[in-house]
Design an enzyme around this catalytic site. Structure first.
Site, mmCIF file in Angstrom:
data_model
loop_
_atom_site.group_PDB
_atom_site.id
_atom_site.type_symbol
_atom_site.label_atom_id
_atom_site.label_comp_id
_atom_site.label_asym_id
_atom_site.label_seq_id
_atom_site.Cartn_x
_atom_site.Cartn_y
_atom_site.Cartn_z
ATOM 1 N N THR A 220 3.642 18.586 44.957
ATOM 2 C CA THR A 220 4.078 19.947 44.670
ATOM 3 C C THR A 220 4.858 19.974 43.367
ATOM 4 O O THR A 220 5.835 19.239 43.200
ATOM 5 C CB THR A 220 4.950 20.490 45.817
ATOM 6 N N HIS A 320 3.437 28.767 45.992
ATOM 7 C CA HIS A 320 4.275 28.491 47.169
ATOM 8 C C HIS A 320 4.355 29.717 48.079
ATOM 9 O O HIS A 320 5.390 29.995 48.689
ATOM 10 C CB HIS A 320 5.679 28.080 46.724
#
Length: 424
Positions: A220, A320
């Protein structure tokens, strides 16, 4: 008798009562003797009302007509535990939630071109990703701390996902371990990586995931700038619990209940997200990851090209779930740009705002290899546990196959940009 059967068939077709419970009752009535009609007709109507509670919220996963109906059920379940902060965490975007909401509403900017007189009796919704066959292009996105919504956390999700042969990505900071999730899934899940700011911890997390059989590490990269999760902060004001047992300050305390960190020395960690990461950090990670390496959080074609030059195997277009930055930029809006930038050399996945089977097909038509869901499956998990996740996947899968038939695409390879047009 004819009028009775017409009534029952009308009820069976009505979206107001089209639940498994009511459908079963109607089927029994259609087969029953005419003399039983009056009392049994009332039973059908009572069954239709039982599909919703007195507050208008579904009381069983099978009663849901779409994934949206799980949201109020999940909220009710979480708030019944006096945990408004947990609900705030799940629902929060950043700042004014503009990006969170744009992720979903942007799908309305695209329309689908339908085709007629296509033999649609056989539809294959499976997809191959890195040589692995998934039963559906819909995959489960990583969501942290699922134990806040279900004691078994990612394990309960994995059982539902495995049964329907989807794929899932487990969060670094889920309450369940990657080994336990892989066992429940019946095949190796992908592992989402928060690298921390300690390289030794990064290595340990990667080694743990790969030792458990995970074929892909998903780094991420969208949490480096910090964020203002305003809805969460507002919800915390309402939470009267003593939360210090679970949320004691300090990184070691924060991850003490997160199974993937067990037996890892985190004493030098000050940051979960690796805020100092650069493209050189990707090179370093590429050097230790034995399987596939994907970047999660890419939102521009320029960054996609950079990812290619640094040996990345795949990209997940993501902000996200609108929780990374308040850019106002929806993932579906930048998908084609990223797909064009990589030009078929690596898979491009996408998540954010997916709520319908039609959303899935639009994303695939714009070039996505697979499409992720986040909040909807957690709504199912929070409200009904494993059965809720299963029903969410069932609904989305059925909607997706239906729209495949209507656009004349009988397998995933037949879904192209020719199936989608801009609605504006």
């Amino acid at each position: 008798m004819i009028a009775r059967r017409r009534l029952l068939k009308f009820l069976a077709a009505s979206p107001l009562v089209a639940t498994p419970t009511v459908a079963s009752a109607i089927a029994s009535l259609l087969a029953s003797a005419p003399g039983q009609a009056l009392a049994q007709n009332y039973d059908v109507l009572r069954a239709s009302r039982r599909a919703l509670g007195p507050d208008g919220i579904i009381t069983a996963p099978g009663d849901a007509l779409n994934v949206f109906e799980f949201e109020p059920a999940a909220k009710k379940a979480v708030l019944s535990q006096d945990a408004p902060a947990h609900w705030g965490y799940l629902e929060s975007g950043v700042d004014g939630d503009v990006t969170r909401d744009a992720n979903h509403t942007a799908y309305q900017r695209y329309s689908l071109r339908v085709k007629r007189l296509i033999d649609a009796r056989k539809v294959d919704s499976s997809v191959k990703v890195f040589g692995e066959t998934w039963g559906s292009p819909i995959f489960i996105c990583p969501v942290s701390s699922l134990g806040a919504y279900e004691p078994e956390a990612g394990v309960a999700v994995a059982r539902a996902v495995g049964k329907r042969k989807h794929q899932m990505i487990l969060s670094t900071v889920d309450n369940a371990s990657i080994a336990d999730v892989n066992k429940a899934l019946g095949s190796p899940a992908w592992f989402q990586l928060y690298p921390t700011d300690d390289w030794a911890v990064t290595q340990a997390l990667v080694n743990c995931a790969e030792a458990a059989g995970s074929p892909a590490i998903v780094l991420t990269v969208d949490r480096q700038g910090g964020r203002n999760t305003e809805d969460l902060f507002r919800a915390r004001r309402l939470d009267q619990r003593d939360c210090t047992a679970c949320h004691t300050p300090g990184f070691a305390n924060d991850v003490s209940r997160k199974a993937n960190f067990f037996d890892i020395d985190v004493s030098k960690v000050t940051n979960l997200y690796g805020t100092g990461m650069t493209w050189e950090s990707v090179d370093r990670l590429r050097g230790i990851v034995k399987g596939k390496l994907l970047l999660k959080g890419i939102m521009t074609g320029d960054d996609a090209k950079q990812a290619l030059s640094h040996g990345v195997d795949g990209i997940l277009v993501s902000n996200h779930g609108g929780r990374a930055e308040e850019s106002g930029q929806a993932t579906i809006g930048v998908l084609a740009e990223v797909v064009d930038a990589v030009d078929g050399r690596i898979p491009v996945l996408v998540d954010g705002g997916v709520r319908r089977g039609t959303d899935v097909l639009k994303a695939l038509a714009l070039g996505a290899t697979a499409v992720g869901i986040g909040r909807p499956y957690v709504w199912g998990l929070a409200s009904f546990g494993e059965a809720g996740v299963d029903r969410v996947l069932e609904i989305l899968g059925a909607e997706f196959v239906t729209i495949m038939r209507q656009v004349g695409a009988l397998n995933i390879k037949e879904i192209t940009r020719g199936n989608v047009t801009s609605a504006l």
